[in-house]
Write an enzyme that holds these catalytic residues in place. Sequence first.
Site, PDB file in Angstrom:
ATOM      1  N   GLU A   1      61.352  34.696  50.828  1.00  0.00           N
ATOM      2  CA  GLU A   1      61.452  34.001  52.109  1.00  0.00           C
ATOM      3  C   GLU A   1      60.517  32.805  51.996  1.00  0.00           C
ATOM      4  O   GLU A   1      59.325  32.971  51.742  1.00  0.00           O
ATOM      5  CB  GLU A   1      61.070  34.924  53.264  1.00  0.00           C
ATOM      6  CG  GLU A   1      61.975  36.160  53.386  1.00  0.00           C
ATOM      7  CD  GLU A   1      63.463  35.856  53.482  1.00  0.00           C
ATOM      8  OE1 GLU A   1      63.839  34.742  53.928  1.00  0.00           O
ATOM      9  OE2 GLU A   1      64.277  36.709  53.080  1.00  0.00           O
TER      10      GLU A   1
ATOM     11  N   CYS B   1      56.116  29.708  59.360  1.00  0.00           N
ATOM     12  CA  CYS B   1      57.286  29.173  58.661  1.00  0.00           C
ATOM     13  C   CYS B   1      58.354  28.783  59.670  1.00  0.00           C
ATOM     14  O   CYS B   1      59.195  27.933  59.395  1.00  0.00           O
ATOM     15  CB  CYS B   1      57.818  30.206  57.699  1.00  0.00           C
ATOM     16  SG  CYS B   1      57.858  31.827  58.431  1.00  0.00           S
TER      17      CYS B   1
HETATM   18  P1  NAD Z   1      52.274  29.171  48.555  1.00  0.00           P
HETATM   19  O1  NAD Z   1      53.626  28.995  47.980  1.00  0.00           O
HETATM   20  O2  NAD Z   1      51.239  28.164  48.256  1.00  0.00           O
HETATM   21  O3  NAD Z   1      51.662  30.574  48.081  1.00  0.00           O
HETATM   22  C1  NAD Z   1      52.388  31.776  48.227  1.00  0.00           C
HETATM   23  C2  NAD Z   1      51.942  32.742  47.157  1.00  0.00           C
HETATM   24  O4  NAD Z   1      52.350  32.234  45.883  1.00  0.00           O
HETATM   25  C3  NAD Z   1      50.418  32.915  47.102  1.00  0.00           C
HETATM   26  O5  NAD Z   1      50.109  34.257  46.823  1.00  0.00           O
HETATM   27  C4  NAD Z   1      50.047  32.024  45.947  1.00  0.00           C
HETATM   28  O6  NAD Z   1      48.836  32.377  45.324  1.00  0.00           O
HETATM   29  C5  NAD Z   1      51.224  32.238  45.008  1.00  0.00           C
HETATM   30  N1  NAD Z   1      51.353  31.183  43.997  1.00  0.00           N
HETATM   31  C6  NAD Z   1      50.957  29.910  44.080  1.00  0.00           C
HETATM   32  N2  NAD Z   1      51.221  29.271  42.940  1.00  0.00           N
HETATM   33  C7  NAD Z   1      51.803  30.170  42.124  1.00  0.00           C
HETATM   34  C8  NAD Z   1      52.298  30.113  40.790  1.00  0.00           C
HETATM   35  N3  NAD Z   1      52.271  28.993  40.072  1.00  0.00           N
HETATM   36  N4  NAD Z   1      52.816  31.231  40.280  1.00  0.00           N
HETATM   37  C9  NAD Z   1      52.864  32.354  40.996  1.00  0.00           C
HETATM   38  N5  NAD Z   1      52.406  32.475  42.251  1.00  0.00           N
HETATM   39  C10 NAD Z   1      51.895  31.381  42.805  1.00  0.00           C
HETATM   40  O7  NAD Z   1      52.470  29.354  50.128  1.00  0.00           O
HETATM   41  P2  NAD Z   1      51.371  29.512  51.267  1.00  0.00           P
HETATM   42  O8  NAD Z   1      50.700  28.192  51.448  1.00  0.00           O
HETATM   43  O9  NAD Z   1      50.544  30.707  51.036  1.00  0.00           O
HETATM   44  O10 NAD Z   1      52.310  29.818  52.515  1.00  0.00           O
HETATM   45  C11 NAD Z   1      52.988  28.817  53.201  1.00  0.00           C
HETATM   46  C12 NAD Z   1      54.432  28.731  52.775  1.00  0.00           C
HETATM   47  O11 NAD Z   1      55.054  29.992  52.961  1.00  0.00           O
HETATM   48  C13 NAD Z   1      55.226  27.748  53.620  1.00  0.00           C
HETATM   49  O12 NAD Z   1      56.116  27.046  52.797  1.00  0.00           O
HETATM   50  C14 NAD Z   1      55.975  28.661  54.595  1.00  0.00           C
HETATM   51  O13 NAD Z   1      57.146  28.085  55.124  1.00  0.00           O
HETATM   52  C15 NAD Z   1      56.245  29.833  53.733  1.00  0.00           C
HETATM   53  N6  NAD Z   1      56.473  31.054  54.520  1.00  0.00           N
HETATM   54  C16 NAD Z   1      57.750  31.463  54.699  1.00  0.00           C
HETATM   55  C17 NAD Z   1      58.023  32.582  55.456  1.00  0.00           C
HETATM   56  C18 NAD Z   1      59.439  33.044  55.680  1.00  0.00           C
HETATM   57  O14 NAD Z   1      59.623  34.151  56.178  1.00  0.00           O
HETATM   58  N7  NAD Z   1      60.436  32.255  55.329  1.00  0.00           N
HETATM   59  C19 NAD Z   1      56.978  33.295  56.032  1.00  0.00           C
HETATM   60  C20 NAD Z   1      55.673  32.848  55.815  1.00  0.00           C
HETATM   61  C21 NAD Z   1      55.438  31.727  55.045  1.00  0.00           C
END
Ligand code: NAD
Length: 541
Positions: free
Chosen positions: A293, A327
């Site tokens: 998501e 989100c």
């Molecule tokens: P992010 O993508 O920066 O991080 C999410 C996770 O991915 C974290 O645990 C992070 O450490 C990990 N990550 C980062 N780089 C990585 C890599 N290279 N390899 C593997 N894992 C990696 O997102 P965020 O800033 O924590 O959250 C915000 C984002 O999440 C926004 O885009 C938001 O829209 C989305 N979001 C979506 C929903 C939904 O239900 N659609 C819900 C909540 C948040």
Amino acid sequence: MGKGFFKVPEAINEPIKSYAPGTPERKAVLEAYKKMYNSSIDVPFYINGKDVTTGNTKPMSPPHDHKHIVGHYHLAEKTHVEQAITTALEARKSWSQLPWEQRAGIFLKAAELIAGPYRAKINAATMMAQSKTVHQAEIDSACEFIDFLRFNVQFMTEIYKDQPKSTSDAWNRVEYRPLEGFTYAVTPFNFTAIAGNLPSCMALMGNVVVWKPSDSQIFSAKIIMDVFKEAGVPDGVINVVFGDPKMITDTVLASPDFSGLHFTGSTFIFKELWKQIGTNIHTYKTYPRIVGETGGKDFIIAHKSAVPKQVATAISRGAFEFQGQKCSAASRAYIPSNIWEEVKNFVIEDVKSFKMGSPENLENFITAVIHEGSFDKLATYIDQAKTDSNAEIIVGGNYDKSKGYFIEPTVIVTTDPKYITMCDELFGPVITIFVYDAEKYTETLKLVNSTSDYALTGAILSTNRYAIEEATKELQDAAGNFYINDKPTGAVVGQQPFGGARASGTNDKAGSPQNLLRWVSPRLIKETFVTPTDYRYPFLG
Ligand code: NAD
């Protein structure tokens, strides 16, 4: 379940506490917050139920007070991730065989621990780690998390009940087996409930998990682990590692036993992980399940029949609660020219009335954004809007990171419906508004549908049923959660299953049976009572 067809307690949504002045919950959460603020904790990661420390640590600070340190967390190395995988696979031998009612008991207990003894703690930790107001913390880390745990147990039993037809001579049964191997949960900073749900719903279905929380959420992730431990999640079933996300992910995805990714976060990272899984596909023993998501560019469109005050409130709440870091937060709005002046005045009035500061002061409606990276990104877009001739900031536009990462709630009005902030996900307290010719509703709906890569949430406000119907049809693919006469945020587990399509994710609907179905691999068992003894069919004469 060998000895009874057990009924689980009917899932009900956890009532939201008010935290009004004089209430016991207000006193308890502020006490917990102060205690956390005035101490410094050491957060180990967890493998096989044991605390692991490496001495290689990073500090944790509240986003609204980034020079103040509330603790340190330990960083895992590659060998720890490998241990987490080995341990999970070992734990699988017992966990996957445990009767479902025993697993249900653990997670129902976790729900009650959060509803009671852990409520103030998990909310205070979420206020600290993610800079949420007490109301935002309550609806996330207490209520939504409790709801996920309770409803998932109920959904699990509904799934198990779904059985094929049988005949008098053959009995058909479906077993909903956990996936073979181990699963991987990668969680975002913005919801403690999501951080808890992603690993726990897979574990509930009998899977073993390696969980990697966001660096910005570790302070509240620690409380989740404390709850899981106290609830009785056995050693090795959910293993948590902190550290370099790329190293952790590379190690996990290289394992032949990797069987599923449960991700919530940004679109780019999810696509990269999907690509990596594709590249490694020949190494896996089974086709991994991939659930993600991801981002959004969520819209509000008002029809010329909409009530201006309702439209303004949908914008004020939908765009700015939790600093727009949901989100589902509204980040682009399309307002018809006939009601624009009124909507504009109400929105400006609302935004000017917001108080901004630390969540410890319960009068604040706006707190800080999560980290410096987010602050700088938002400041860049705001600065650009200040100089672009096709954009105007009508309220907000200031920012200050001297103490905390504070961005004033900002409303940009643009004359270009494809202006950069109408398209990019900013993930902060900034909304961009395009004022359209009130007679061009149909064209504007097409614009809404074609402007963004995302399709997470959206809202139509109108008092005209034909206009509502037209939007519902035209925007069929533009949002996975579509709201009529409401803001596009605030999905409740068991009521509005949540998720979007296009670049917003696989739409497996968190908080629904559809999601849980992704974490099982059904086995059909056919039992024949009178086994044939002659190969000849009657037609053979
Ligand atoms: P992010 O993508 O920066 O991080 C999410 C996770 O991915 C974290 O645990 C992070 O450490 C990990 N990550 C980062 N780089 C990585 C890599 N290279 N390899 C593997 N894992 C990696 O997102 P965020 O800033 O924590 O959250 C915000 C984002 O999440 C926004 O885009 C938001 O829209 C989305 N979001 C979506 C929903 C939904 O239900 N659609 C819900 C909540 C948040």
